[in-house]
Structure formats: structure tokens, C-alpha cells
Design a protein around this motif. Structure first.
Motif, PDB file in Angstrom:
ATOM      1  N   UNK A   1       0.821  -1.215   0.000  1.00  0.00           N
ATOM      2  CA  UNK A   1       0.000   0.000   0.000  1.00  0.00           C
ATOM      3  C   UNK A   1       0.855   1.265   0.000  1.00  0.00           C
ATOM      4  N   UNK A   2       1.891   1.270  -0.851  1.00  0.00           N
ATOM      5  CA  UNK A   2       2.770   2.430  -1.011  1.00  0.00           C
ATOM      6  C   UNK A   2       3.431   2.840   0.305  1.00  0.00           C
ATOM      7  N   UNK A   3       3.734   1.837   1.134  1.00  0.00           N
ATOM      8  CA  UNK A   3       4.447   2.082   2.376  1.00  0.00           C
ATOM      9  C   UNK A   3       3.581   2.499   3.546  1.00  0.00           C
ATOM     10  N   UNK A   4       2.253   2.496   3.377  1.00  0.00           N
ATOM     11  CA  UNK A   4       1.381   3.041   4.414  1.00  0.00           C
ATOM     12  C   UNK A   4       0.456   2.000   5.038  1.00  0.00           C
TER      13      UNK A   4
ATOM     14  N   UNK B   1      10.134  -2.086   7.458  1.00  0.00           N
ATOM     15  CA  UNK B   1      10.612  -2.270   6.083  1.00  0.00           C
ATOM     16  C   UNK B   1      11.744  -1.277   5.849  1.00  0.00           C
ATOM     17  N   UNK B   2      12.969  -1.784   5.828  1.00  0.00           N
ATOM     18  CA  UNK B   2      14.144  -0.911   5.692  1.00  0.00           C
ATOM     19  C   UNK B   2      14.563  -0.710   4.232  1.00  0.00           C
ATOM     20  N   UNK B   3      14.085  -1.567   3.332  1.00  0.00           N
ATOM     21  CA  UNK B   3      14.527  -1.521   1.932  1.00  0.00           C
ATOM     22  C   UNK B   3      13.503  -0.859   1.023  1.00  0.00           C
ATOM     23  N   UNK B   4      12.764   0.101   1.547  1.00  0.00           N
ATOM     24  CA  UNK B   4      11.704   0.725   0.765  1.00  0.00           C
ATOM     25  C   UNK B   4      12.238   1.420  -0.488  1.00  0.00           C
TER      26      UNK B   4
END
Length: 368
Positions: A153-156, A355-358
Motif C-alpha cells: 500500500x505504497x508504504x502506508x 521495512x528498511x529496503x523501501x
């Protein structure tokens, strides 16, 4: 050594929980096969505590609170609200009380003269471990939700009446996916466009956008998007040629083409969790099935975690075990403790999937 007393009605049988957990760990098998987050995240070393503000700063996480109304700038989440949000995001626990019906079943087994002791023991372990699995699955489901939703969801991840009906916390957690890593399909992937949409053109555009930054290994997507690609006219033409486009296309055919051309392969995400809302359990699919998510090789982040309170200080009369970093407690109570239940099983963990590799993750939006 004095005899260890258990308040649980299962007594020393509670030791079998840790024995079973350990046996599964040694065989490198999972008791809960549908758990996804552990495939893509590594557990970090546990700490004494988790500082939410430090996590936000270290991993560039944004916390946004909803406002009271359109004309108000005052957030619902003030200092007190942030504490509630921290509790919701970091601490995941569920307690399962044993029903009187199940309790009577246990007593009947114990009182049975027709059952050999070995059979009695096995039946009791089955009942007990069923309760343990229920609470552990619930905690694992929460962690999967906190990973899969922002990933797709686009990081959200939004906490609202659907995702957190009982928690009270409302707001959005964002892992800040770069805007240049997000694109929309040229044509929406809907049934009305199935004869004209060019799925592979959209996919190729995402691969091209990432090629100078990262090597993409997989594309994660909902099963219905795989079905759509397989049914689309132009995908059939690409796989079989224009003269054989009536042939059925399957996922294995598309992935064979992708592998031959050193493109990322497609992997379906199937996950449903149950969200407690009062006495009801509501099914919820955390994966945003409108999006395709392209990921690089390797792990995508870590699970920050801390020791549970009862790992730092155990309570007498409670049986403890650990499934990985998930702490399981089993205990019994009586009338003197003013409880309507006689046995409780609890699972808990203090953790946050991060999530560190966004920067290396790309999202293709196929529907509005």
C-alpha cells in the motif's frame, strides 16, 4: 528440589508446549505455514524496551494522525493518543479463556475409567495445544498485517475502525516509499479493458525504472491479478504468439517467459487474518490487491522487538513457553479471583516489523 506447582488444569503437561515448539524449530519447520512476514524480515536482537520515538527517527517512519474535522487542525492523537498508538503498534497480545464446556470436557477425560492414561494424556495435549495455536496464530496475524499492508500500500498502514476496531488508536504509519518508485498502469486492469490492456508493457516500465538502482527478483501480487494477466488478450499473444492466442495461459507459462528473459517472477500473496471486534471475528485481507509490488533479492527489513514483561519477571503458578519471540502463558484461576473462567492461554510479543529496503521496492497501481 521442591515440586513446581502449576495453576493450569493441564499441570505438567504444559511442558509439552515448549517441547513441541523446540522440536519444530530443530526440524526448521513452521507450525504456521501461512505466515509471510518471517520470509522477508529477520528478527532483530531483543532489547529491554522499544523506544517508539527512536524507531521513528532511525527508520524514517512518519506517523500521521487524523484530524477532528475538515476545518480543524487539531489532531486526535495528542500526547495521550501517541501513547495509545505506541501500544497498538508495538504490543500485540491476546488471551483466550477456556469455556466451561471445554473445561467439562477436560474433566470428563480425566475422570474416564475406559481410557488408558496414554490416551488421556494425548487428548489433553490436543485440547491444550489447540488453545495455544489459536492465540499464537492471532499474534502472527497481527504482525503479518503490519508488514503486508504497508508493503502493498505504497508504504502506508492505516489504523481505523476496520484494522483496529477495539484498539482506539487512529492514524497512519508510513515507511515513506519514494514517489519515483510508484507508477500507475497506462490502462486500468479491469474486465472492460481485458482485450486492450497491455499488462506486460506496464510491467516492463517498472522494470526499466528500477534497472539503474536495483535488481528486482520478484513481483508480489494478489491471485486475482494473476488471473487477470492470464486472461488478457495481449499477454496470451506475447506468450503463445498471435496465431495461438486462444490457448490458455497459466502462471507457470508467464514465469517461464520471465525467467528466460531475466525478469522478476510473479509470486501470489494469499493471506487472510481475523480481526476481533467485540465478540465477532472479522476476516481481513491485508494485501492491497489493486497493486503489484516489485521487490529485490534478500530480506526487506527487520522486526524490532523487546522482551515481554513476563520474560523479565515471571509470575508464580504460570506456565511459560516461547514460539520464537512470541511468549505464551498458561494459568488457571478460581472463584476467589472473581473470574468466570477457569483457564487462560495468552500469547504476546512486543515488536514492530520495519521495512528498511523501501528505496528498492516498486509499486505498480493497476486500479483507481
Amino acid at each position: 528440589m521442591p515440586e513446581l506447582l502449576y495453576s493450569s488444569i493441564f499441570g505438567e503437561l504444559t511442558r509439552n508446549v515448549q517441547i513441541r515448539f523446540d522440536a519444530v524449530s530443530e526440524l526448521n519447520k513452521r507450525l504456521f505455514d501461512n505466515v509471510i512476514f518471517e520470509q522477508y524480515l529477520d528478527w532483530d536482537t531483543p532489547t529491554i524496551g522499544l523506544n517508539f520515538e527512536e524507531l521513528i527517527g532511525q527508520y524514517h517512519i512518519t506517523v500521521a494522525a487524523p484530524t477532528i474535522g475538515e476545518n480543524s487542525n487539531e489532531p486526535i492523537l495528542g500526547t495521550e493518543g501517541l501513547e495509545t498508538l505506541k501500544e497498538t503498534i508495538l504490543r500485540h497480545a491476546i488471551t483466550l479463556p477456556m469455556t466451561m464446556q471445554d473445561y467439562r470436557k477436560v474433566l470428563q477425560i480425566l475422570d474416564s475409567k475406559s481410557l488408558p492414561d496414554k490416551v488421556k494424556t494425548q487428548q489433553l495435549i490436543t485440547i491444550m495445544f489447540g488453545n495455544v495455536q489459536t492465540v499464537v496464530k492471532s499474534v502472527l496475524g497481527k504482525l503479518d498485517m503490519l508488514f503486508l499492508r504497508p508493503l502493498s500500500n505504497e508504504g502506508m498502514m492505516t489504523l481505523d475502525e476496520t484494522t483496529n476496531p477495539e484498539g482506539g488508536a487512529r492514524g497512519t504509519i508510513s515507511f515513506n516509499q519514494p514517489a519515483e518508485n510508484i507508477a500507475s498502469s497506462k490502462t486500468t486492469w479491469t474486465d472492460g479493458n481485458i482485450d486492450t490492456v497491455d499488462c506486460f508493457e506496464d510491467i516492463q516500465a517498472m522494470i526499466d525504472a528500477a534497472q539503474d538502482k536495483v535488481v528486482l527478483s520478484k513481483c508480489l501480487l494478489a491471485p486475482r491479478k494473476i488471473s487477470y494477466m492470464c486472461r488478457s488478450k495481449k499477454m496470451k499473444q506475447m506468450i503463445w504468439g498471435t496465431d495461438k492466442n486462444s490457448r490458455i495461459v497459466q502462471l507457470k507459462d508467464i514465469n517461464a517467459y520471465m525467467q528466460e528473459n531475466n525478469y522478476p517472477i510473479f509470486e501470489p500473496i494469499r493471506r487472510q487474518v481475523m480481526i476481533q471486534n467485540g465478540t465477532q471475528k472479522i476476516p481481513y485481507s491485508p494485501w492491497n490487491d489493486k497493486n503489484l509490488v516489485f521487490i529485490p533479492e534478500g530480506k526487506l527489513g527487520i522486526i524490532k522487538n523487546a522482551w515481554a514483561n513476563n520474560e523479565l519477571k515471571q509470575e508464580n503458578g504460570v506456565a511459560y513457553s516461547n514460539y520464537g519471540r512470541i511468549r505464551v502463558s498458561q494459568w488457571g484461576v478460581g472463584e476467589t479471583q472473581n473470574s468466570n473462567s477457569v483457564e487462560f492461554t495468552k500469547a504476546e510479543v512486543m515488536a514492530l516489523p520495519v521495512i528498511t529496503e523501501m528505496n528498492g521496492i516498486y509499486t505498480l497501481k493497476t486500479e483507481d
